[in-house]
Design an enzyme around this catalytic site. Structure first.
Site, PDB file in Angstrom:
ATOM      1  N   HIS A  75      35.309  -6.144 -10.910  1.00  0.00           N
ATOM      2  CA  HIS A  75      35.586  -4.803 -10.196  1.00  0.00           C
ATOM      3  C   HIS A  75      34.689  -4.686  -8.816  1.00  0.00           C
ATOM      4  CE1 HIS A  75      38.454  -2.852 -12.613  1.00  0.00           C
ATOM      5  NE2 HIS A  75      37.849  -3.561 -13.794  1.00  0.00           N
ATOM      6  N   GLU A 119      34.976  -2.636  -6.506  1.00  0.00           N
ATOM      7  CA  GLU A 119      34.960  -1.447  -5.883  1.00  0.00           C
ATOM      8  C   GLU A 119      33.845  -0.455  -6.648  1.00  0.00           C
ATOM      9  OE1 GLU A 119      37.251  -2.691  -7.888  1.00  0.00           O
ATOM     10  OE2 GLU A 119      37.795  -1.315  -9.614  1.00  0.00           O
ATOM     11  N   LYS A 159      38.032  14.276   0.374  1.00  0.00           N
ATOM     12  CA  LYS A 159      37.235  15.527   0.680  1.00  0.00           C
ATOM     13  C   LYS A 159      36.153  15.091   1.772  1.00  0.00           C
ATOM     14  CE  LYS A 159      35.802  19.624  -0.359  1.00  0.00           C
ATOM     15  NZ  LYS A 159      36.885  20.865  -0.569  1.00  0.00           N
ATOM     16  N   ASP A 182      38.738  23.324   3.230  1.00  0.00           N
ATOM     17  CA  ASP A 182      40.196  22.687   3.229  1.00  0.00           C
ATOM     18  C   ASP A 182      41.104  23.738   4.099  1.00  0.00           C
ATOM     19  OD1 ASP A 182      38.937  20.758   1.607  1.00  0.00           O
ATOM     20  OD2 ASP A 182      40.060  21.397  -0.305  1.00  0.00           O
ATOM     21  N   CYS A 230      41.198  -7.317 -11.670  1.00  0.00           N
ATOM     22  CA  CYS A 230      41.329  -7.044 -13.075  1.00  0.00           C
ATOM     23  C   CYS A 230      42.778  -7.481 -13.589  1.00  0.00           C
ATOM     24  CB  CYS A 230      40.921  -5.916 -13.662  1.00  0.00           C
ATOM     25  SG  CYS A 230      40.438  -5.987 -15.511  1.00  0.00           S
ATOM     26  N   TYR A 231      43.622  -6.354 -14.006  1.00  0.00           N
ATOM     27  CA  TYR A 231      44.909  -6.467 -14.461  1.00  0.00           C
ATOM     28  C   TYR A 231      45.898  -6.917 -13.182  1.00  0.00           C
ATOM     29  CZ  TYR A 231      49.476  -5.096 -16.185  1.00  0.00           C
ATOM     30  OH  TYR A 231      50.825  -4.903 -16.605  1.00  0.00           O
ATOM     31  N   GLY A 239      44.540  -2.205 -14.714  1.00  0.00           N
ATOM     32  CA  GLY A 239      45.000  -1.072 -15.482  1.00  0.00           C
ATOM     33  C   GLY A 239      44.911  -1.352 -16.958  1.00  0.00           C
TER      34      GLY A 239
END
Ligand code: XMP
Length: 519
Positions: free
Chosen positions: A176, A178, A375, A234, A86-87, A59
């Protein structure tokens, strides 16, 4: 999702990082269900959810600032494994009695990380002394560790770049995992999920389908549901899923607004009636929409009028059916996250229309069976439901359709010109096997005429622009460096085959600062 789900769950508490969605995606790539909730998600609801583990996201704030977002301290006493990123890691430091401070040297970008203790998060990644590249983005760091924690890795400016308390199963990463620039990032997350949290029960589209079927049956009962089809993946998946669950109680409505690509309307009708044998209410509203658009040149005004007209047509058809209790919509997880984010919905650049406004007006309840999916997961579900490849891979197409690709006033003649040019773009992309490889490719009709020469005659005709972009999510995009020969072939064909066009240009702008659509 109900607490009785037969798969494991990871809860991600969002502290406002731009990467929060990415964390959720990575966890799901490991085939573990993940759910993002705001940082102050109540403890009781966490208990009900009963996740196998919790990830605290990064964040933009500093944990020591007044009013910085924080989580319930009791979270750490629940015995659920926690990973702070991180945060999130700094928050662990701050809340559990360590010390966090601003560091003189902020680390941003690719940094070398050296392992101090192998095992746990670094199992199979490396041993003490091994180093590899990670992605960092921080100005603060933990100065003193809370009791019970050990340093697991460091970088040249960050002594505590990975920390852990193996007894309480609480871990923190200053980098990070990710982000793709972190080598072994996915392995570190995997270690957290499978070794630390002990996740076992995998999540895939089949388990989603089973769960969704049960829940939809329970929710809808014997009620009737209407579903607006757009031709996109969708709404098609929503309709197929619901039809599987409630059969004839689903009523699909397809409004042809006359702003579709060549053959699109007939393809939708054929898919539903011939391929899936799902009845469809087809409304030819071409004239109504064109009438509403007469004389309108402003892009947002076009969108508004199309949105309102859509609602009017849809409402009329729904009333004819009678006894409808629910409206089904293809809302996806990124839309849900966007609207529940603690930062609030991000600035609207263009008003993207959907059928919002209908439920309250008609007293309909919303059914959104895809609201937990990304998606690519919707596409996987489509495959599970037997949707043909061409539909699954279909490019995004804006709700207001070709109206926002005709710059200036929309009329029948201009629509025909654009449809012809657009069909050639699609044909050439398909012929060169490029249709699935780009995010979107289309033609735009410009409101200017230019001089040309054809045979012995001077011409004064329309200009068509080609827009072909690559993108991950439509938020940013880059123009595709298409082979010149393919571009040449498209341009030649458009000029030769489309009446009243004598010039083709290629759009070489990226997003930002441009947008994908021209309006
Ligand atoms: P922009 O032009 O904002 O487009 O870069 C990003 C993505 O959104 C689509 N788009 C729309 N979709 N209604 C929609 O349903 C709209 O009004 C609309 N405007 C843009 C666009 O095609 C791209 O995929």
């Amino acid at each position: 999702m109900s607490p009785s789900s037969n798969f494991d769950k990871i809860l991600i508490l969002d502290f406002g990082s731009q990467y929060t969605q990415l964390i959720a995606r990575r966890v799901r790539e490991c085939r573990i269900y993940s759910e993002i909730q705001p940082y102050d998600f109540p403890l009781e609801r966490i208990k009900t959810l009963s996740p196998q583990g919790i990830i605290l996201s990064g964040g933009p704030s500093s944990v020591y600032e007044l009013g910085a977002p924080s989580c319930d301290q009791r979270l750490f006493d629940m015995g659920i494994p926690i990973l702070g990123i991180c945060y999130g890691m700094q928050l662990i430091g701050e809340l559990l009695g360590g010390e966090v401070a601003h560091s003189e040297k902020r680390e941003y970008g690719k940094i070398r990380l050296t392992i101090d203790r192998g095992g746990s998060l670094f199992k199979g990644v490396g041993r003490k002394g091994d180093s590899f590249q990670v992605w960092m983005s921080h100005g603060d760091q933990i100065r003193r560790l809370p009791r019970g924690f050990h340093a697991l890795a460091h970088s040249s400016h960050t002594p505590f770049a990975a920390i852990g308390d193996s007894k309480r199963k609480i871990y923190g990463l200053q980098f990070h995992p990710e982000v793709v620039h972190t080598l072994h990032g996915i392995d570190i997350l995997r270690n957290f999920l499978f070794h630390v949290c002990g996740c076992q029960r995998l999540w895939d589209m089949r388990s989603f389908l089973e769960e969704a079927t049960l829940q939809l049956k329970k929710r809808i009962g014997s009620g009737r549901v209407i579903c607006g089809l757009s031709g996109g993946v969708d709404s098609t998946v929503v309709a197929l899923l619901l039809h599987r669950v409630i059969g004839d109680h689903l009523k699909c409505i397809f409004v042809n607004n006359g702003l579709l690509r060549r053959n699109e309307a007939s393809q939708v009708v054929e898919l539903f009636t011939q391929h899936f044998h799902i009845p469809l209410i087809y409304v030819d509203a071409e004239k109504r929409f064109l009438k509403r658009l007469k004389g309108v040149t402003d892009p947002e005004e076009k969108r508004k009028r199309i949105g309102r007209e859509f609602i009017a047509v849809f409402e009329k058809e729904a009333r004819k059916i009678g006894g409808v209790k629910f409206l089904a919509q293809g809302t996806l997880y990124p839309d849900v996250i966007e609207s529940t984010s603690w930062k609030g919905p991000s600035a609207m650049i263009k008003s993207h229309h959907n059928v919002g406004g209908l439920p309250e007006k008609m007293r309909l309840k919303l059914v959104e069976p895809l609201r937990e999916l990304f998606k690519d997961e919707v596409r996987a579900l489509g495959r599970e439901l037997g949707l043909p490849r061409e539909v699954i891979q279909r490019q995004p197409f804006p709700g207001p359709g070709l109206a926002v690709r005709i710059i200036g006033e929309v009329d029948q003649e201009r629509l025909e010109i654009l449809r012809d040019a657009d069909a050639i773009v699609m044909e050439e992309m398909k012929k060169n096997d490029l249709l699935d490889r780009v995010w979107q490719c289309f033609a735009v009709l410009l409101p200017i005429k230019t001089v040309g020469v054809m045979g012995d005659f001077r011409t004064y005709e329309h200009v068509v622009a080609l827009r072909i972009v690559e993108s991950q999510d439509g938020m940013t995009a880059d123009w595709v460096k298409l082979d010149h020969r393919i571009l040449e072939q498209m341009a030649n064909r458009i000029i030769n085959e489309v009446r009243k066009v004598n010039r083709v240009v290629y759009d070489i702008s990226s997003k930002p600062p441009s947008t994908i659509e021209w309006e």
